[in-house]
Design an enzyme around this catalytic site. Structure first.
Site, PDB file in Angstrom:
ATOM      1  CB  SER A 651       9.170 -14.909  13.344  1.00  0.00           C
ATOM      2  OG  SER A 651       9.886 -14.628  12.155  1.00  0.00           O
ATOM      3  CE  LYS A 694       6.616 -13.921   9.573  1.00  0.00           C
ATOM      4  NZ  LYS A 694       6.994 -14.097  10.988  1.00  0.00           N
TER       5      LYS A 694
END
Length: 826
Positions: A651, A694
C-alpha cells in the site's frame, strides 16, 4: 481549486453507508431469526448434505472465522437433526472369565445396558445377603458335620484299636494336636524319664521294641489318611458347590429370563455362576470380611462396566469435546496402586467422546485436535476402520511399563464435524492425502454477506433474538441502524454486512451497560456509540502514545508545507484485537549512478515479500514511463522512515512512486496530504486494506495540530466502496475542513501532491518541458548526456594513454643497446 482536482474530492455522503430509516422502524415487529447466522446459505446447504449422507467418508469440515456463528449454528443444526433419529445402543464391558486381560465389548439397545447395570446392583446386594448366610443354615451344618464325623470316625477307629493293643503291652498312647505318641507304663502309671532310666536294661529294651512296633503299625494304619482327607474335602467341596448352586439359581434365574434375547448377557450370567462356584467360599465366607468388602469384591469381578448409557437420551447424541486429548477422545484405562504394583481390570476402562458420540455426531475444533499428540492419526484410523479401540499410545513409545488390557473393540458409526479456519483446512488439503477421503464435505462460512434487504432483516432478527435471550433492554430503531453501520464497518464494504455477528452482540451487551448507567429503558444509537468509543479507549494506549510522539516531534510527520522526495504514507498497526492507523514518512533519495532503486527495508530484512514486490513494480512503472528514449541510469533509495519493525503490504508503493518522481523532477510534494495505494506497472492505482483506520489515523494527527482546511488523504478510487469513516471525519469533510481524494492513476496523485501540471505525452511521446513528467525526462536526459560526456572523456583519456604507451615502446626499440650474452650474465 482546478476542476480536475475538485472532481477527485469525495463528498461526505460517499464516506459511509446510507440507510433508509423506515426499515429499522419496524425492528420490534419483526420475527426472530431461528438459524442464528447471517446469510451463509452455501454453508447451511453443505452441512445439511454432509449430515444427510450416510456413506463412509462424508464427514464435514466447517470452515470459517471466529464470530461467524459457525459453531453455534452447527451445534444447533446437529441437535435438531439428532432429535429425529433413534438413540444408539448402550456400550458395556463385561468380564472375560477365560482371559481377564481381554474384556468383552457388548452393545445393547438404548436403556437395556442401564437396566442390566441396575439389575446387577440388586444382584450384588442379594449375593452379599446370601453369603455367608447360606453356609450357616442347620441343614448345611448337619451335612458338613456328617462329612467331618465320617472322617473322624475312621481315624478314631484306627487309633482306638491301636490304643487297646498298647495298653495290653503296658504302653500309653498320647493324643496331642497333630500328633500321636507312646510312653511306657508300670502299675497303670506313665513312667517319667528318670524312672524309665532306672529300669533294667533288658526291661527298657523290651519297652523300646514294643513302642517301635506300635509306631510302625500306626504308620501303616494311617497311610490312607491323606486319601481319606481328600475324599472328605471333596465331599465338603461338593456340599459347598451344591449349596452355592442352590442359592444362586433363584438369584440368577430372573436375569436369565429377562435377558433371554441377548446371548452375550446369558453367557455372562452363566460365567458368573461358574466363577462363583470356584471362588465364593474363599472370598465370601471368610468371617472377618465385612459386607462392604464382599460387595466391593463382587462388583469388581462381576458387575458390568456401563461405559455409555442412552437410557435418557432423546435421539442421537451430539457431543462436543472441548479438550480432545487422546484419553478424552478415545477413552482410557485407569490403574490401581497395590502393594505388588500397578494393576487394572475391566472396571477401570473409562469412555471417551467417541464412545459417547457413537451412533451420533462428534463436534471438534480442528486446531485443538491437530495440536494434541497421537490424536489426528488415531482419529483417521478409527474413521477408516470404523472400529473404536481403547489403548494407550504410550505403549508404542516404551514409556508405559504397567500391564494393560486388550479390550475388545466397538464398532464405530459416527459423523465427525471439524470446525476450523481456512488456514487449517487448506493445510490439511495440502499435506494430508487422507483428509480429502475422510472429510469430503466443506461447509464454508463467509466472513461477510451482501447487504440485501433479506440479510438486513435477518440481521435485525438476530439482534432481537439475542436481546430477548440475554434479557437486555430493547433497541431503538436508531440504535439498530447504528449497529448495522458498525457491521458494515466490520465488513469494510458499503455493500456488505459482516457475518461476525458475535462482535455486534458484544457491542449490544456493552451498550446495555451504558444504558443502565444512565437509567433509561432502551438502547439508543448514543449508547452504541459510547460502547464503541469505550472499547477504543480501553485498547488505545499504544495509539495515544504514538500520536503524542508525533505531536512532540519524536516521530517526524509534517502536516503543512512542501518537501522534495518526501510524502506521508499511511500504515495500520495491530495491537491484540485493536487496529489503528498511523502516518509514516516515506522518503526517496535520488543521485547519479546506475544502482537502480534500492529498497532499504528489504536490504535490512525488514521488508516482507509483498512490500518488496511493490518496490519492484515501482521500478517497472518508472522504466515503462521514462526509459523509452533514455536509460534509467539512476541510483535511488526509498524508505519508510522511523520504522523499526517488519513492513509488509504494497500500500506504500503509490507514495514511494510519488516521492521518487519528486526527487527526480526536483518538484516538492504537499505535506498536508497523506497517501495510500498500490500501483501496477502501467501506473494504475489499486485497492489496499485497512483504509478507514489509515484515514482516521492521519485525521487525528491533523485534528490535534489544528485542521487547516487543506489537509486530506489520497486513496485509490476503487477503495471508495470500503469507506465507513468515523462520524467526526465525515463531519470535517462536510465542513470543508478535511478532504478525501480518490485517484485512479499515479498522474492524478501527482497532480494533487505537486499542484503542478503532470503532463500528457504527445504523439511522439514527448512531455511538455514545464510538466512534472517533462522535468523527469529532462533530468534523465541530463544524466544520460553527462554520462555520455564522461564516457567520451574517458575514451579520449584511454586513447591518449595508449598513444603515449605506443610512442614509448617505439622509442625504446631504436635507442636501447643490444643485450649480449655477457651482459645478461652480468
Amino acid at each position: 481549486m482546478p476542476d480536475s482536482v475538485a472532481a477527485l474530492r469525495l463528498p461526505a455522503e460517499q464516506l459511509t453507508r446510507q440507510f433508509s430509516p423506515e426499515l429499522f422502524a419496524q425492528a420490534h415487529s419483526l420475527g426472530m431469526n431461528q438459524s442464528g447466522v447471517l446469510g451463509q446459505q452455501r454453508a447451511i446447504d453443505a452441512l445439511a448434505f454432509g449430515v444427510g449422507m450416510r456413506q463412509r467418508g462424508y464427514n464435514v469440515f466447517v470452515k470459517g472465522e471466529l464470530g461467524t456463528g459457525r459453531f453455534s449454528y452447527t451445534k444447533r443444526y446437529l441437535q435438531a437433526q439428532a432429535r429425529h433419529q433413534a438413540a444408539p445402543c448402550d456400550s458395556l464391558y463385561l468380564p472375560n472369565f477365560d482371559d481377564a486381560r481381554a474384556p468383552i465389548a457388548v452393545q445393547l439397545p438404548a436403556g437395556v445396558g442401564k437396566q442390566l447395570a441396575d439389575d446387577f446392583a440388586q444382584l450384588l446386594d442379594q449375593l452379599v445377603a446370601t453369603f455367608p448366610a447360606v453356609f450357616e443354615t442347620p441343614l448345611w451344618q448337619q451335612q458338613k458335620t456328617a462329612i467331618e464325623r465320617n472322617f473322624n470316625q475312621r481315624y478314631d477307629a484306627i487309633v482306638d484299636e491301636l490304643e487297646k493293643q498298647a495298653l495290653k503291652a503296658s504302653i500309653a498312647l498320647f493324643r496331642e494336636p497333630g500328633n500321636l505318641g507312646f510312653a511306657p507304663m508300670r502299675d497303670g502309671k506313665v513312667l517319667e524319664d528318670n524312672e524309665f532310666a532306672q529300669l533294667d536294661d533288658e526291661v527298657r529294651s523290651q519297652y523300646q521294641q514294643t513302642i517301635s512296633q506300635l509306631e510302625e503299625q500306626l504308620n501303616d494304619q494311617l497311610a490312607n489318611l491323606p486319601q481319606w482327607k481328600r475324599e472328605s474335602n471333596n465331599q465338603l467341596r461338593g456340599l459347598n458347590e451344591q449349596t452355592i448352586q442352590t442359592a444362586l439359581i433363584p438369584l440368577l434365574e430372573p436375569l436369565l429370563q429377562t435377558y433371554a434375547n441377548y446371548p452375550a448377557v446369558l453367557q455372562y450370567v452363566q460365567g458368573i455362576q461358574q466363577h462363583l462356584l470356584r471362588h465364593a467360599v474363599e472370598q465370601l465366607v471368610v468371617e472377618e470380611t465385612s459386607d462392604s468388602l464382599r460387595r466391593q469384591w463382587l462388583a469388581r469381578h462381576y458387575a458390568p462396566n456401563l461405559l455409555v448409557s442412552h437410557a435418557s437420551t432423546q435421539g442421537a447424541p451430539v457431543i462436543y469435546e472441548a479438550n480432545p486429548s487422546y484419553e478424552n477422545l478415545f477413552g482410557r484405562t485407569e490403574y490401581i496402586q497395590e502393594p505388588a504394583g500397578l494393576t487394572t481390570d475391566y472396571q477401570q476402562i473409562k469412555a471417551g467422546a467417541l464412545h459417547r458420540a457413537n451412533g451420533g455426531y462428534l463436534l471438534l475444533q480442528a486446531d485443538k485436535v491437530l495440536m494434541e499428540p497421537f490424536v489426528w492419526e488415531a482419529l483417521k484410523r478409527a474413521l477408516t476402520t470404523e472400529q473404536l479401540k481403547i489403548e494407550s499410545p504410550l505403549l508404542d513409545t516404551g514409556r508405559f511399563a504397567a500391564i494393560t488390557l486388550d479390550a475388545q473393540q466397538f464398532g464405530l458409526q459416527v459423523k465427525v464435524i471439524l470446525i476450523g479456519t481456512a488456514e487449517w483446512y487448506y493445510n490439511l488439503q495440502d499435506y494430508d492425502e487422507e483428509f480429502a477421503e475422510l472429510f469430503r464435505v466443506l461447509a464454508d462460512f463467509e466472513q461477510d454477506v451482501p447487504l440485501l434487504d433479506q440479510h438486513l432483516l435477518a440481521f435485525i432478527n438476530l439482534l432481537n433474538k439475542r436481546v430477548a435471550e440475554e434479557q437486555l433492554a430493547p433497541l431503538t430503531a436508531c440504535g439498530m441502524q447504528r449497529l448495522a453501520l458498525h457491521s458494515v464497518r466490520l465488513a469494510e464494504h458499503q455493500q456488505r454486512l459482516s457475518a461476525a455477528i458475535s462482535e455486534v452482540f458484544q457491542v449490544v451487551s456493552e451498550a446495555d451497560y451504558w444504558r443502565a448507567q444512565q437509567g433509561v429503558s432502551e438502547i439508543s444509537a448514543q449508547h452504541i456509540e459510547q460502547a464503541i468509543g469505550a472499547k477504543q479507549q480501553r485498547n488505545g494506549k499504544v495509539a495515544e502514545h504514538i500520536l503524542q510522539d508525533m505531536l512532540d516531534g519524536v516521530i517526524l510527520i509534517e502536516t503543512e508545507g512542501t518537501a522534495i522526495g518526501q510524502c506521508n504514507g499511511l500504515t495500520v498497526m495491530d495491537v491484540g484485537d485493536f487496529e489503528f492507523g498511523i502516518p509514516a514518512r516515506i522518503s526517496a533519495a535520488v543521485y547519479t549512478g546506475s544502482g537502480g532503486v534500492v529498497d532499504i527495508e528489504r536490504e535490512v530484512n525488514l521488508g516482507q515479500s509483498i512490500h518488496s514486490k511493490g518496490v519492484l513494480i515501482l521500478n517497472g512503472f518508472l522504466g515503462n514511463r521514462y526509459a523509452q528514449k533514455y536509460p534509467l541510469d539512476i541510483s535511488a533509495s526509498v524508505a519508510m522512515e522511523q520504522s523499526y519493525g517488519y513492513i509488509d503490504g504494497d500500500s506504500a508503493s503509490l507514495g514511494e512512486t510519488c516521492a521518487l518522481i519528486s526527487g527526480l523532477a526536483r518538484v516538492p510534494l504537499r505535506q498536508d496530504l497523506a497517501i495510500t495505494g498500490s500501483i501496477n506497472q502501467l501506473g494504475q492505482v489499486q485497492a489496499v486494506g485497512g483504509l478507514n483506520e489509515k484515514i482516521e489515523g492521519f485525521f487525528k494527527l491533523c485534528q490535534a495540530r489544528g485542521l487547516t482546511g487543506t489537509q486530506g488523504v489520497i486513496i485509490p478510487a476503487c477503495n471508495q466502496v470500503n469507506l465507513i469513516l468515523a462520524p467526526e471525519v465525515i463531519q470535517a469533510v462536510a465542513e470543508q475542513k478535511f478532504a478525501i481524494y480518490a485517484v485512479e492513476t499515479v498522474d492524478q496523485a501527482l497532480t494533487l501532491l505537486t499542484t503542478q501540471t503532470v503532463g500528457v505525452a504527445d504523439e511522439q511521446g514527448e512531455y511538455p518541458l514545464d510538466s512534472v513528467h517533462g522535468k523527469v525526462i529532462a533530468r534523465l536526459q541530463a544524466i544520460a548526456e553527462a554520462e555520455r560526456e564522461d564516457e567520451e572523456k574517458e575514451d579520449e583519456k584511454e586513447q591518449a594513454e595508449a598513444l603515449e604507451s605506443d610512442s614509448a615502446t617505439d622509442s625504446g626499440s631504436a635507442d636501447s643497446p643490444v643485450a649480449t650474452p655477457a651482459a645478461l650474465a652480468n
